[in-house]
Design a protein around this motif. Structure first.
Motif, PDB file in Angstrom:
ATOM      1  N   ASP A 201       0.840  -1.032   0.035  1.00  0.00           N
ATOM      2  CA  ASP A 201      -0.112  -0.027   0.115  1.00  0.00           C
ATOM      3  C   ASP A 201       0.773   1.270  -0.032  1.00  0.00           C
ATOM      4  O   ASP A 201       0.204   2.160   0.283  1.00  0.00           O
ATOM      5  CB  ASP A 201      -1.151   0.118   1.079  1.00  0.00           C
ATOM      6  CG  ASP A 201      -0.265  -0.180   2.673  1.00  0.00           C
ATOM      7  OD1 ASP A 201       0.921  -0.693   2.498  1.00  0.00           O
ATOM      8  OD2 ASP A 201      -0.903  -0.454   3.551  1.00  0.00           O
ATOM      9  N   GLU A 266      -5.630  -0.129   3.793  1.00  0.00           N
ATOM     10  CA  GLU A 266      -4.705   0.354   4.914  1.00  0.00           C
ATOM     11  C   GLU A 266      -4.659  -0.585   6.129  1.00  0.00           C
ATOM     12  O   GLU A 266      -3.511  -0.887   6.648  1.00  0.00           O
ATOM     13  CB  GLU A 266      -4.475   1.874   5.009  1.00  0.00           C
ATOM     14  CG  GLU A 266      -4.268   2.479   3.898  1.00  0.00           C
ATOM     15  CD  GLU A 266      -4.192   4.189   4.336  1.00  0.00           C
ATOM     16  OE1 GLU A 266      -3.213   4.681   4.122  1.00  0.00           O
ATOM     17  OE2 GLU A 266      -5.203   4.543   5.011  1.00  0.00           O
ATOM     18  N   ARG A 267      -5.924  -0.726   6.451  1.00  0.00           N
ATOM     19  CA  ARG A 267      -6.180  -1.084   7.818  1.00  0.00           C
ATOM     20  C   ARG A 267      -6.019  -2.841   7.748  1.00  0.00           C
ATOM     21  O   ARG A 267      -5.357  -3.472   8.444  1.00  0.00           O
ATOM     22  CB  ARG A 267      -7.438  -1.003   8.454  1.00  0.00           C
ATOM     23  CG  ARG A 267      -7.658   0.316   8.644  1.00  0.00           C
ATOM     24  CD  ARG A 267      -6.588   0.826   9.961  1.00  0.00           C
ATOM     25  NE  ARG A 267      -6.305   2.247  10.036  1.00  0.00           N
ATOM     26  CZ  ARG A 267      -7.141   3.129  10.058  1.00  0.00           C
ATOM     27  NH1 ARG A 267      -8.439   3.129  10.349  1.00  0.00           N
ATOM     28  NH2 ARG A 267      -6.659   4.332  10.086  1.00  0.00           N
ATOM     29  N   ARG A 268      -6.693  -3.335   6.646  1.00  0.00           N
ATOM     30  CA  ARG A 268      -6.674  -4.679   6.428  1.00  0.00           C
ATOM     31  C   ARG A 268      -5.974  -5.490   5.317  1.00  0.00           C
ATOM     32  O   ARG A 268      -6.200  -6.686   5.173  1.00  0.00           O
ATOM     33  CB  ARG A 268      -8.311  -5.159   6.402  1.00  0.00           C
ATOM     34  CG  ARG A 268      -9.069  -4.580   7.671  1.00  0.00           C
ATOM     35  CD  ARG A 268      -8.748  -5.195   8.899  1.00  0.00           C
ATOM     36  NE  ARG A 268      -8.532  -6.609   8.829  1.00  0.00           N
ATOM     37  CZ  ARG A 268      -9.717  -7.483   8.611  1.00  0.00           C
ATOM     38  NH1 ARG A 268     -10.768  -7.324   8.732  1.00  0.00           N
ATOM     39  NH2 ARG A 268      -9.305  -8.581   8.344  1.00  0.00           N
ATOM     40  N   TRP A 414     -13.941  -2.015  13.161  1.00  0.00           N
ATOM     41  CA  TRP A 414     -13.100  -2.902  12.590  1.00  0.00           C
ATOM     42  C   TRP A 414     -13.119  -4.445  12.862  1.00  0.00           C
ATOM     43  O   TRP A 414     -13.177  -4.662  14.005  1.00  0.00           O
ATOM     44  CB  TRP A 414     -11.537  -2.607  12.271  1.00  0.00           C
ATOM     45  CG  TRP A 414     -11.392  -1.171  11.771  1.00  0.00           C
ATOM     46  CD1 TRP A 414     -11.214   0.022  12.167  1.00  0.00           C
ATOM     47  CD2 TRP A 414     -11.555  -1.012  10.187  1.00  0.00           C
ATOM     48  NE1 TRP A 414     -10.871   1.082  11.478  1.00  0.00           N
ATOM     49  CE2 TRP A 414     -11.212   0.625  10.054  1.00  0.00           C
ATOM     50  CE3 TRP A 414     -11.786  -1.694   9.236  1.00  0.00           C
ATOM     51  CZ2 TRP A 414     -11.316   1.018   8.799  1.00  0.00           C
ATOM     52  CZ3 TRP A 414     -11.637  -0.899   7.898  1.00  0.00           C
ATOM     53  CH2 TRP A 414     -11.551   0.410   7.729  1.00  0.00           C
ATOM     54  N   ARG A 415     -13.255  -5.286  11.922  1.00  0.00           N
ATOM     55  CA  ARG A 415     -13.163  -6.738  12.109  1.00  0.00           C
ATOM     56  C   ARG A 415     -14.685  -7.123  12.647  1.00  0.00           C
ATOM     57  O   ARG A 415     -15.261  -7.923  12.118  1.00  0.00           O
ATOM     58  CB  ARG A 415     -12.143  -6.946  13.004  1.00  0.00           C
ATOM     59  CG  ARG A 415     -10.875  -7.007  12.546  1.00  0.00           C
ATOM     60  CD  ARG A 415      -9.788  -7.136  13.457  1.00  0.00           C
ATOM     61  NE  ARG A 415      -8.557  -7.136  12.532  1.00  0.00           N
ATOM     62  CZ  ARG A 415      -7.939  -7.939  12.131  1.00  0.00           C
ATOM     63  NH1 ARG A 415      -8.187  -9.257  12.195  1.00  0.00           N
ATOM     64  NH2 ARG A 415      -6.914  -7.552  11.565  1.00  0.00           N
TER      65      ARG A 415
ATOM     66  N   ARG B  95       6.527  -1.987   7.889  1.00  0.00           N
ATOM     67  CA  ARG B  95       4.976  -1.400   7.611  1.00  0.00           C
ATOM     68  C   ARG B  95       4.029  -2.215   8.097  1.00  0.00           C
ATOM     69  O   ARG B  95       3.014  -1.774   8.622  1.00  0.00           O
ATOM     70  CB  ARG B  95       4.955  -1.332   6.224  1.00  0.00           C
ATOM     71  CG  ARG B  95       3.750  -0.760   5.280  1.00  0.00           C
ATOM     72  CD  ARG B  95       3.415   0.604   5.223  1.00  0.00           C
ATOM     73  NE  ARG B  95       2.036   0.772   5.019  1.00  0.00           N
ATOM     74  CZ  ARG B  95       1.375   1.569   5.884  1.00  0.00           C
ATOM     75  NH1 ARG B  95       1.768   2.356   7.049  1.00  0.00           N
ATOM     76  NH2 ARG B  95       0.073   1.739   5.614  1.00  0.00           N
ATOM     77  N   LEU B  99       1.175  -1.273  10.875  1.00  0.00           N
ATOM     78  CA  LEU B  99      -0.206  -1.498  10.600  1.00  0.00           C
ATOM     79  C   LEU B  99      -0.945  -2.175  11.609  1.00  0.00           C
ATOM     80  O   LEU B  99      -1.896  -2.012  12.161  1.00  0.00           O
ATOM     81  CB  LEU B  99      -0.268  -2.372   9.319  1.00  0.00           C
ATOM     82  CG  LEU B  99      -1.809  -2.156   8.644  1.00  0.00           C
ATOM     83  CD1 LEU B  99      -1.593  -1.059   7.741  1.00  0.00           C
ATOM     84  CD2 LEU B  99      -1.704  -3.381   7.756  1.00  0.00           C
ATOM     85  N   SER B 103      -3.505  -1.198  14.364  1.00  0.00           N
ATOM     86  CA  SER B 103      -4.952  -1.837  14.204  1.00  0.00           C
ATOM     87  C   SER B 103      -5.179  -2.016  15.855  1.00  0.00           C
ATOM     88  O   SER B 103      -6.222  -2.067  16.296  1.00  0.00           O
ATOM     89  CB  SER B 103      -4.987  -3.116  13.759  1.00  0.00           C
ATOM     90  OG  SER B 103      -4.510  -2.941  12.191  1.00  0.00           O
ATOM     91  N   MET B 124      -9.652 -10.988  19.366  1.00  0.00           N
ATOM     92  CA  MET B 124      -8.851 -10.494  18.256  1.00  0.00           C
ATOM     93  C   MET B 124      -7.754  -9.647  18.963  1.00  0.00           C
ATOM     94  O   MET B 124      -6.647  -9.575  18.108  1.00  0.00           O
ATOM     95  CB  MET B 124      -9.900  -9.182  18.006  1.00  0.00           C
ATOM     96  CG  MET B 124     -10.934  -9.740  16.966  1.00  0.00           C
ATOM     97  SD  MET B 124     -11.938  -8.774  15.981  1.00  0.00           S
ATOM     98  CE  MET B 124     -12.997  -8.389  17.452  1.00  0.00           C
TER      99      MET B 124
END
Lengths: 822, 190
Positions: A201, A266-268, A414-415, B95, B99, B103, B124
């Motif tokens: 990305d 970007e996140r996933r 998210w998720r 990276r 990330l 998250s 999670m």
């Protein structure tokens, strides 16, 4: 002068070609020298285009009428400002202006990203320079703005169309172009990522800002276009689904979709193919937009006229771009494969998926409906009209779904969002929506779309408020400050997220304005001086009809005194008709608007009789319309916050007011440019009858399209041209003769020899395709998205890391790193 | 385009000695001189004409600058060093780590805002933490190829009995090439 310009264009073409060759060769051979030289050539293109622009502006200002373009779009008496803006007033110049902007944008983008995305840059240069080459080629071969008259050259120009000599018309095209041109940059980076195979990305990070920036200008351009239509065209509305308005809307839809789906990648790390495709589609749609405006394929008030040869060049360019870029996508598919894991339906990813589909569907639908008349004509020669009622029928529900998603998305995590927690999240937004809906019902609002829109707006506002307050509370708990500081810190720490929320607030306000349209009233009045009439709480008193002359034009002005319900005078309004010298056959209609946040009183005087001192006055009451413009101001503010550099947290607060002030000032200056706006609308010279239309006739005339050519095929019941006034009168007569609605419509279809007179395609014959398409594509796409989501969510999640007990040392280190992330 | 940015870009091809004028300064100066000349020649025209003419002339000087940037790399004596894209794996790992960390942070925030239950959060966040730890380990172990290759070369060289690279140590601690006469860091005779 002219030949200098021509040589400059030729030279630019050669340099651009060199830039392509040198960069590609340099990248393939890994030769820094060639790459550097290519970048140098790329900058040179920008410099050359600046010089060429200087030359043509000089030709305009100095009045070099031996150049055809200058002669056609300016004359010696034109004010300096309009002489300069004539540069993009016509077809040839606008193409050149396009290349100029693209070269400047491209240079800045290359300059900024040169170090960070070293491996992508040569290909970025090559792609942008190729696009420049196409437009330069067009200019050299077909639309040379420097073409001269072969024999004797005229001594004066023909002058820019008076309709275009208007502030909005001077700034609306460049903002649209900025948006369009800016979207080439993400495309170039996307393609470079495909060429090099660096499909992680990193390229997204390079283009995110550019997309946001271009998206902003696109929104600004569209809003300015709406303002112009509202103040100029005199039919009381601001969006008529004209093909060229639609052309601007298309990339806006896909760019919006991209701005959202970028986050998912970007996140996933999901949706890689999708994002690359979206960037390509967006670029293609900007080219489609340019194509629609310039080829005369569709009939539009904006169109520059028919030009089949240009259309062929464009089609060739679009087809080859499509094949080439999607060919690369297919070639790189193995690299684009990503981990697809959808933990749950109740997740942000799923909401984004829905949002993307709805936006893409909007783009597809609008594109289809815009091109539908052209397609049917090409296939079986039947010309149909797809007018505003048809667009509204589909786009209103779509807009409401989008609004709903705007409210739902932020509430989901998210998720996976735990179901029991969903109740807690949705409680307050739903309550506020229900309260508003109940109030609407209690107040007796029966317009379902507007009522629903208000309720959904309340829902979204509830969501955003809850997000802000709860977020601030959490932050307060962490940092121990007061709630206000916490809120500022929250926005500062995650500018994209909260800037996005502010954009959402702007969108909600704009939707409020759109919903207000459901309550708009209009009435036609016939008044003699001294008479008065009451329309929706306003009493309009016609004092006089006066004829004045200022040397440049003759002005027929209706002097109207407006009183409120209590009888107090609240405003003097001056709707008028202006007859410009040399343009007497095209009188312009001057709209008078009394603005307030609750509603606009909008008065037009389409016809008058001087001898009998009678004026026909159209009164529109447009509730909430100003919220559209105000909402855009908020949207601009939100975009400004989201665009602030990541590192600017410390001076976010210091810089924020500057951004806010600029954006709001712009909007305010537009809003407050006189309580009573003056506007122009050129009309055909027909003498409209001074006759009142019965409500029944108005109803029927809503189903017929106006073919005067001066409007965007508005319904006859809305258009203020003389032709429509006559048709309305005719319908009145037919109604009195006892004809039914169907008989009248049939009469028009036979008279005009086809269904094109109906403002919606009939639900039969080839017209049925238009009705089926949204259902088939919308439903099919929805099923496909659902299928994909189902497949992804079934796949076992690939954590990729062996499960095991965390060793305490690593855990401590991780916690440390997490703390430092803030 | 910012002109200051243009300046820091130039020295690549120019001589190591600071030149009297940066190229962009030279071209801008030339452009302004030419513009002044234009103004003198164009006396008598309308002011707007003169302004646009002189701006155009300045733009011409930027064309000159562009041409200079186009040609310089082609004639410069500097070796045509291929632009190495090393450490890409490492960057990708970094990276990826950033990330995952972000998250995690977001997950904690969402949890704090009450969007998910404790069980879901634990599940999670556990998964993400494991992934983050795995990535940190990979990075610690030198995920980049460069280090791995260097180690491998060293290992093979020592196996084959050749003198390993960089044995001529200096007092300052720098490793020098085997045939070096002076230290490349401190200049001391070896």
């Amino acid at each position: 002068m002219a030949s200098l310009g021509e040589y400059l264009l030729l030279l630019t073409f050669v340099i651009a070609a060199y830039a392509v060759a040198a960069s590609v060769a340099g990248a393939r051979r890994r030769s820094t020298r060639l790459i550097e030289s290519g970048i140098g050539a790329f900058y040179t293109v920008a410099a050359l285009m600046t010089v060429a622009s200087g030359v043509i502006i000089y030709a305009f200002v100095a009045g070099d009428y031996s150049i055809r373009y200058v002669q056609r779009y300016s004359d010696s008496v034109q004010p300096l400002f309009y002489k300069i803006t004539s540069y993009w007033g016509g077809l040839d110049g606008s193409v050149m202006f396009w290349v100029f902007l693209l070269s400047i944008f491209g240079s800045v983008a290359v300059r900024v990203n040169r170090q960070r995305h070293r491996e992508l840059i040569p290909y970025v240069v090559a792609v942008i320079a190729t696009v420049e080459m196409f437009f330069l080629f067009l200019m050299i071969i077909h639309n040379n703005p420097f073409a001269t008259y072969l024999t004797e050259s005229p001594t004066d120009g023909r002058g820019l169309n008076p309709l275009l000599q208007n502030f909005y018309m001077a700034i609306h095209p460049p903002t649209m172009y900025l948006g369009f041109v800016g979207l080439t940059i993400p495309f170039a980076f996307g393609m470079a990522a495909l060429f090099t195979g660096y499909l992680d990305d990193s390229w997204l990070r390079a283009v995110r800002r550019w997309t946001m920036f271009s998206w902003f200008f696109l929104s600004l351009g569209l809003t300015l276009g709406m303002l112009w239509a509202y103040e100029e065209l005199g039919w009381g509305g601001y969006w008529g689904w004209d093909p060229v308005e639609n052309a601007g809307m298309l990339p806006w839809f896909t760019a919006t979709a991209f701005l959202h789906s970028v986050m998912v990648q970007e996140r996933r790390g999901m949706l890689r193919v999708w994002n690359v495709s979206l960037v390509i589609i967006t670029f293609l749609l900007t080219i489609v937009g340019t194509f629609l405006t310039r080829s005369g394929v569709v009939q539009s008030i904006h169109a520059f006229g028919e030009d089949p040869e240009l259309a062929r060049y464009f089609v060739a360019f679009m087809v080859s771009t499509t094949v080439f870029s999607f060919g690369w996508v297919i070639y790189r598919l193995p690299l684009l494969k990503a981990r697809h894991e959808l933990d749950s339906w109740a997740s942000k990813e799923a909401a984004f998926l829905a949002n993307n589909w709805v936006l893409l569907f909007s783009a597809l639908f609008v594109l289809f409906a815009t091109l539908f008349p052209t397609i049917t004509e090409a296939i079986n020669g039947e010309r149909l009209t797809v007018g505003p009622p048809f667009f509204n029928r589909w786009m209103v529900p779509i807009g409401l779904i989008l609004l709903l998603l705007t409210g739902v998305g932020p509430l989901l995590a998210w998720r996976k969002t735990t179901l029991t927690n969903l109740r807690d999240q949705f409680l307050w937004p739903v309550v506020s929506a229900l309260v508003v809906a109940g109030t609407m019902l209690a107040l007796g609002v029966r317009v379902w779309s507007s009522g629903l829109c208000f309720a959904l707006s309340a829902f979204v506002m509830g969501t955003i408020t809850q997000e802000m307050v709860r977020g601030a509370n959490v932050r307060r708990g962490m940092t121990g400050t007061d709630i206000l500081t916490a809120m500022i810190g929250l926005v500062g720490r995650n500018k994209r997220r909260y800037g996005g929320y502010i954009v959402h607030v702007g969108i909600v306000l704009m939707f409020l304005g759109f919903a207000g349209e459901g309550f708009s009233r209009d009435q036609q009045l016939l008044l003699k001086p001294g008479e008065e009439a009451t329309v929706g709480g306003y009493t309009l008193h016609l004092d006089a009809i006066r004829v004045t002359d200022d040397g440049q034009k003759q002005m027929v002005t209706g002097h109207v005194t407006v009183k409120d319900a209590s009888g107090a005078v609240i405003e003097q309004m001056r709707p008028a008709k202006w007859f410009f010298r040399k343009h007497e056959e095209e009188p312009t209609t001057e709209v008078a608007i009394r603005r307030s946040f609750a509603e606009d009183l909008y008065i037009v005087m389409p016809a008058f009789e001087i001898e009998e001192q009678t004026a026909s006055v159209e009164v529109h009451i447009n509730p909430l319309v100003n919220w559209v413009w105000f909402g855009f101001g908020i949207l601009a503010l939100g975009t400004g916050i989201a665009l602030l550099p990541e590192t600017a947290v410390t001076f976010a607060v210091a810089r924020l007011p500057a951004e806010a002030v600029t954006a709001s000032l712009l909007i305010l200056s537009l809003l407050l440019s006189g309580g009573v706006a003056r506007a122009q609308h050129v009309e055909t010279g027909q003498d409209p009858r001074l006759q009142l239309t019965s409500p029944e006739a108005r109803e029927i005339s809503q189903k017929l399209a106006c073919w005067c050519g001066g409007c965007s095929k508005l319904p006859v019941g809305q258009c203020s041209c003389g032709h429509c006034a006559i048709e309305r009168a005719k319908i009145d007569v037919m109604l009195k003769e006892g004809k039914t609605e169907q008989q009248i419509l049939d009469h028009y279809v036979t008279t005009y020899g086809g269904n094109q007179i109906l403002s919606e395609p009939p639900n039969s014959g080839s017209g049925r395709v238009a009705w089926l398409m949204p259902i088939v594509v919308g439903g099919g796409g929805f099923l496909m998205a659902a299928f994909l989501a189902l497949r992804w969510s079934r796949r076992p999640s690939l954590a990729g890391v062996p499960a095991g007990i965390e060793d305490p040392e690593m855990a401590a280190r991780l916690d440390e790193e997490l703390r430092n992330l803030d | 385009m910012s002109r200051t940015a243009a300046a820091d870009d130039e020295p690549k091809g120019s001589s190591p000695h600071e030149p009297l004028l940066q190229p962009w300064q030279f071209f801008l100066l030339a452009g302004m001189l030419a513009a002044t000349g234009t103004v003198i020649v164009a006396t008598g025209q309308a002011p707007a004409n003169i302004i646009i003419l002189s701006l155009t002339v300045v733009a011409v000087s930027f064309v000159g600058l562009g041409a200079y940037r186009l040609l310089l790399p082609l004639v410069s004596a500097e070796a045509d060093a291929p632009s190495l894209i090393g450490g890409r794996t490492r960057i990708a790992l970094e990276r990826e780590k950033a990330l995952v960390l972000r998250s995690l942070k977001e997950l904690e925030f969402d949890f704090a805002m009450g969007k998910m239950s404790q069980a879901d959060f634990d599940e999670m966040s556990g998964r993400l933490r494991r992934r983050a730890v795995g990535l940190i380990r990979q990075l610690d172990a030198g995920g980049g190829y460069r280090e791995a290759i260097e180690r491998e070369v060293e290992r093979r060289l020592s196996e084959s009995g050749d003198q390993p690279l960089g044995l001529s140590g200096c007092e300052c601690g720098t490793k020098n090439d085997p045939d070096a006469k002076f230290c490349k860091n401190c200049g001391a005779r070896l």
